[in-house]
Design a protein around this motif. Sequence first.
Motif, PDB file in Angstrom:
ATOM      1  N   LYS A 176      48.180  36.003 -63.693  1.00 59.28           N
ATOM      2  CA  LYS A 176      48.982  36.625 -64.130  1.00 59.28           C
ATOM      3  C   LYS A 176      50.242  37.085 -63.201  1.00 59.28           C
ATOM      4  O   LYS A 176      51.392  36.982 -62.455  1.00 59.28           O
ATOM      5  N   ASP A 177      49.464  37.744 -62.486  1.00 51.78           N
ATOM      6  CA  ASP A 177      49.798  38.560 -60.998  1.00 51.78           C
ATOM      7  C   ASP A 177      49.506  38.243 -59.889  1.00 51.78           C
ATOM      8  O   ASP A 177      49.529  38.458 -58.822  1.00 51.78           O
ATOM      9  N   LYS A 226      53.747  33.004 -59.137  1.00 54.50           N
ATOM     10  CA  LYS A 226      54.653  33.970 -58.862  1.00 54.50           C
ATOM     11  C   LYS A 226      55.947  32.688 -58.116  1.00 54.50           C
ATOM     12  O   LYS A 226      56.644  32.009 -58.158  1.00 54.50           O
TER      13      LYS A 226
END
Length: 224
Positions: free
Chosen positions: A194-195, A200
């Motif tokens: 997710k990070d 991204k």
Amino acid sequence: MPAPCVGSNGALSIRSRRDRSSLADGGCGFAYDPDRSAVHEPVFWLPEHSPGTLILAPARGRWKSRRPFDPAAIGPILAERADANGRELIVRDISGDVHIWLTDEAAAEHPMVVVPPDGAHRLRLDLASRFIRRLLGHPVGLLPPKLRLTDLQRRHYIQLLHTADLYEEGGEPRDVASRVLHSEQAALPAIEFKDTAARKRADRLIKDAVAMVSREYLKLLRGG
């Protein structure tokens, strides 16, 4: 024996000869062979959206040129089509492929360049100047930078198209990270992925791809 088929997204698939689509399947003919990669087919853009299209109309009165326009004199004709709106050509030139719209056949005998007063008139004027120089036998350089893709831009737009295909098929950011970005981070557990930078970047690609296939590609035609 099965025959390999390359799809528009570059994916290689196997299709048997008996499964090949007919150009008239569905009751009407396809504009292009559906079994042929889209990257190998010429594309005709509407002139009002593409400043890279040279618009030629027949000159009148004293403006009639004594120099008829022969498209083959520029280079090999890669594709052409004709309809009630005139004749369109894609010609291979040393400076890049040239798109030409002859509003009628008289435009080839006595050509006059049409430059619509739109937001892309500077690019159209540059293209018109190149054509006149070529018609007079003068050397010309490369097409304007805004009408040429760099290798980096070309790779980026291929990624966007691939992303658009995946998203249309229900793909998620992890799929984009794996199949488009080829990132090892795509294999991480959900809470870690997710990070990541790959997540991204995949999110940005999806956002840009959706915009591009909607109407953003029109900006690309006008030089970005």
